[in-house]
Structures are given as C-alpha cells and as structure tokens.
Design a protein around this motif. Structure first.
Motif, PDB file in Angstrom:
ATOM      1  N   ILE B   3     -11.866  15.785   7.943  1.00  0.00           N
ATOM      2  CA  ILE B   3     -11.488  14.625   8.770  1.00  0.00           C
ATOM      3  C   ILE B   3     -12.146  14.774  10.147  1.00  0.00           C
ATOM      4  CG2 ILE B   3      -9.572  13.382   9.888  1.00  0.00           C
ATOM      5  CD1 ILE B   3      -9.520  13.045   6.864  1.00  0.00           C
ATOM      6  N   ILE B   4     -12.940  13.810  10.516  1.00  0.00           N
ATOM      7  CA  ILE B   4     -13.669  13.869  11.789  1.00  0.00           C
ATOM      8  C   ILE B   4     -13.053  12.856  12.757  1.00  0.00           C
ATOM      9  CG2 ILE B   4     -15.957  13.703  12.878  1.00  0.00           C
ATOM     10  CD1 ILE B   4     -15.852  15.810  10.653  1.00  0.00           C
ATOM     11  N   VAL B   5     -12.763  13.321  13.968  1.00  0.00           N
ATOM     12  CA  VAL B   5     -12.211  12.425  14.993  1.00  0.00           C
ATOM     13  C   VAL B   5     -13.364  11.870  15.836  1.00  0.00           C
ATOM     14  CG1 VAL B   5     -10.610  12.239  16.933  1.00  0.00           C
ATOM     15  CG2 VAL B   5     -10.076  13.758  15.031  1.00  0.00           C
ATOM     16  N   ARG B   6     -13.476  10.558  15.863  1.00  0.00           N
ATOM     17  CA  ARG B   6     -14.578   9.924  16.608  1.00  0.00           C
ATOM     18  C   ARG B   6     -14.054   9.181  17.842  1.00  0.00           C
ATOM     19  NH1 ARG B   6     -18.592  11.298  13.692  1.00  0.00           N
ATOM     20  NH2 ARG B   6     -18.752  10.995  11.443  1.00  0.00           N
ATOM     21  N   LEU B   7     -13.049   9.750  18.428  1.00  0.00           N
ATOM     22  CA  LEU B   7     -12.432   9.110  19.590  1.00  0.00           C
ATOM     23  C   LEU B   7     -13.387   9.033  20.781  1.00  0.00           C
ATOM     24  CD1 LEU B   7      -9.835   7.869  20.726  1.00  0.00           C
ATOM     25  CD2 LEU B   7      -9.073  10.149  21.322  1.00  0.00           C
ATOM     26  N   CYS B  52      -5.311   2.523  19.075  1.00  0.00           N
ATOM     27  CA  CYS B  52      -5.965   1.335  18.503  1.00  0.00           C
ATOM     28  C   CYS B  52      -5.697   0.098  19.366  1.00  0.00           C
ATOM     29  CB  CYS B  52      -5.472   1.095  17.075  1.00  0.00           C
ATOM     30  SG  CYS B  52      -6.091   2.320  15.919  1.00  0.00           S
ATOM     31  N   GLU B  53      -4.482  -0.001  19.858  1.00  0.00           N
ATOM     32  CA  GLU B  53      -4.115  -1.154  20.684  1.00  0.00           C
ATOM     33  C   GLU B  53      -4.900  -1.140  22.007  1.00  0.00           C
ATOM     34  OE1 GLU B  53       0.114  -1.508  21.142  1.00  0.00           O
ATOM     35  OE2 GLU B  53      -0.116  -3.115  22.612  1.00  0.00           O
ATOM     36  N   GLY B  60      -9.834   3.430  11.270  1.00  0.00           N
ATOM     37  CA  GLY B  60     -11.096   3.872  10.672  1.00  0.00           C
ATOM     38  C   GLY B  60     -12.215   4.031  11.688  1.00  0.00           C
ATOM     39  N   ASP B  61     -12.075   3.386  12.844  1.00  0.00           N
ATOM     40  CA  ASP B  61     -13.089   3.539  13.901  1.00  0.00           C
ATOM     41  C   ASP B  61     -12.922   4.879  14.618  1.00  0.00           C
ATOM     42  OD1 ASP B  61     -13.996   0.959  13.358  1.00  0.00           O
ATOM     43  OD2 ASP B  61     -12.530   0.069  14.734  1.00  0.00           O
ATOM     44  N   ILE B  62     -11.726   5.423  14.521  1.00  0.00           N
ATOM     45  CA  ILE B  62     -11.430   6.678  15.236  1.00  0.00           C
ATOM     46  C   ILE B  62     -11.521   7.885  14.297  1.00  0.00           C
ATOM     47  CG2 ILE B  62      -9.634   7.918  16.531  1.00  0.00           C
ATOM     48  CD1 ILE B  62      -8.553   5.104  17.266  1.00  0.00           C
TER      49      ILE B  62
END
Lengths: 165, 74
Positions: B3-7, B52-53, B60-62
């Motif tokens: 699981i990769i976090v793309r924050l 997200c908000e 899914g973007d994160i």
C-alpha cells in the motif's frame, strides 16, 4: 476524561496502599515486640507460642508482602502519571502477582515445615494445619497472572492503536 | 507493504502545506508526516474522510496498491 479519572483513582488507591502497608507494619511490629497500650497488649500469634520458627516465617512474610505492596504502589504510581498500558505498569503488576504468590506459597510451606523444625512433631506422628484461605490466596494470585497477561495484550493493542492515524 | 501513500503528491497538486492540512483535519504534524512516509499501521476512515474533504479528492488518489512492493519504509 476517562483516563484522567482512572489516574485520579489510581493516585487515591496508591495512598490507600501506603496507609494499609503502614498499618500492617505497625501492627506487626507491635505484635512482634509485644507492645502494650495500657490494659491492651498486642501480641502476635507466633510470639505467643514462643516459636522462633513461626517468628522467622512471620518476618519473612512481612518482608515479602512489603515487596509486593511496593510493586503495587509502583504500578499505581505509573497509572496516576498517565501510563495506562505501559510496559512499566504491566511489569509492576506481574511482579506484584509474583511476590504475592511467593508470600502465599511461603505461608503454606511454613504450615507444613514449622511443626517439624520447631520440634513439636511427635515421633511417628506428623500433624500440620492447612487452611482453605491459604489455597484461596494462591488461586487468586494465579488469576492475577492471567490479568497480567490480559494487560500485556492490552498494551500491544494500545501500541498498535497509536500507529493508526 | 504494497500500500503506497501518495499524500505528498496530492498536497503538491492542491498546493496545500502539511502544516495547514494537519491543522484543518485535526491531527498532529508528526502524525501527518508519518502518514506521508507510510510509516503507520493504518488510517482511520474519519482521517481519510477529512483529508479527502480538504483536498477535494477520493481515497484512491491518496492510497495506491503496488503488488510486490515490500518496502514499507520501516
């Protein structure tokens, strides 16, 4: 809010442990040395029977109980400081259970051994008294070990929860 | 962990600073930094919802899934 209430209760309980501990030591010392308060004379059962071996067992029990209560007060101190499931709390609780178990085992062992050591046992006749209370104490301390394991599991869950943002 | 976090990518795209996001969603900067680097065991739905908000994006973007990636940064 909940943990601050627990911390307050732990702090109060710690004071209660210290007070009870002090009372036990005072009562034991008064009985051990036969202190008199006017018409009231405090004498321990061991001193009354003049059995030196019972006195040694009594001294040993009080010393071991003091160690157990010290561990309990350490645990309560850590909880009062805000550590609910830290390694220190779990470790102190386990040590408290261990010392309490040793106290109860020493007491049971002494009940069996003292008649022989003190020379009260007759030839071909060996008599000793075991009380249900002593076995109940052993049972309760064994349950404390289970509680210690539950605390250890709670500590692991708490640690995991801290890694969830 | 695969699981990769793309924050950090989303933060750059939305031109939002970490400090700002942490304050808006109510978590500490230290925890947000751990989340960005993927050094956490999990993320609460409430945290994900708040991110997200704030960033106007979808989970899914994160978060992304890359099979075979075992580098968790731990």
């Amino acid at each position: 809010m909940v943990s601050s209430n627990i911390a307050k209760n732990a702090a109060r309980l710690r004071w209660a442990v210290w007070i009870v501990w002090g009372c036990i030591l005072l009562a034991y010392a008064a009985g051990r040395f036969g202190v008199s308060f006017g018409p009231v004379q405090v004498r321990s059962h061991a001193a009354a029977t003049d059995s030196w071996s019972l006195m040694i067992v009594g001294d040993l029990t009080i010393a071991l109980l003091s160690i157990a209560l010290w561990q309990l007060s350490r645990m309560l101190g850590a909880i009062a400081a805000g550590d609910l499931f830290s390694a220190r709390v779990v470790g102190s609780f386990r040590m408290f259970a261990l010392w309490l178990l040793i106290v109860s085992l020493v007491w049971i062992g002494a009940s069996i051994a003292v008649p022989v050591v003190s020379g009260h046992a007759l030839p071909h006749h060996y008599e000793f008294q075991l009380q249900l209370r002593d076995f109940l104490t052993v049972g309760i301390t064994l349950i404390l070990f289970l509680v210690a394991r539950l605390l250890e599991r709670a500590r692991q869950i708490d640690e995991e929860m801290r890694e969830i943002v | 962990m695969p699981i990769i976090v793309r924050l950090d990518v989303m933060l750059a795209l939305r031109k939002v600073r970490s400090k700002e996001l942490a304050a808006d969603i109510g978590i500490t900067e230290a925890n947000l930094s751990l989340l960005k680097s993927g050094k956490v065991k999990g993320i609460r739905f409430s945290t994900l919802e708040a991110i997200c908000e704030r960033l106007d994006c979808k989970p899914g973007d994160i978060l992304d899934y890359e099979p075979g990636s075992s580098d968790s940064g731990r």
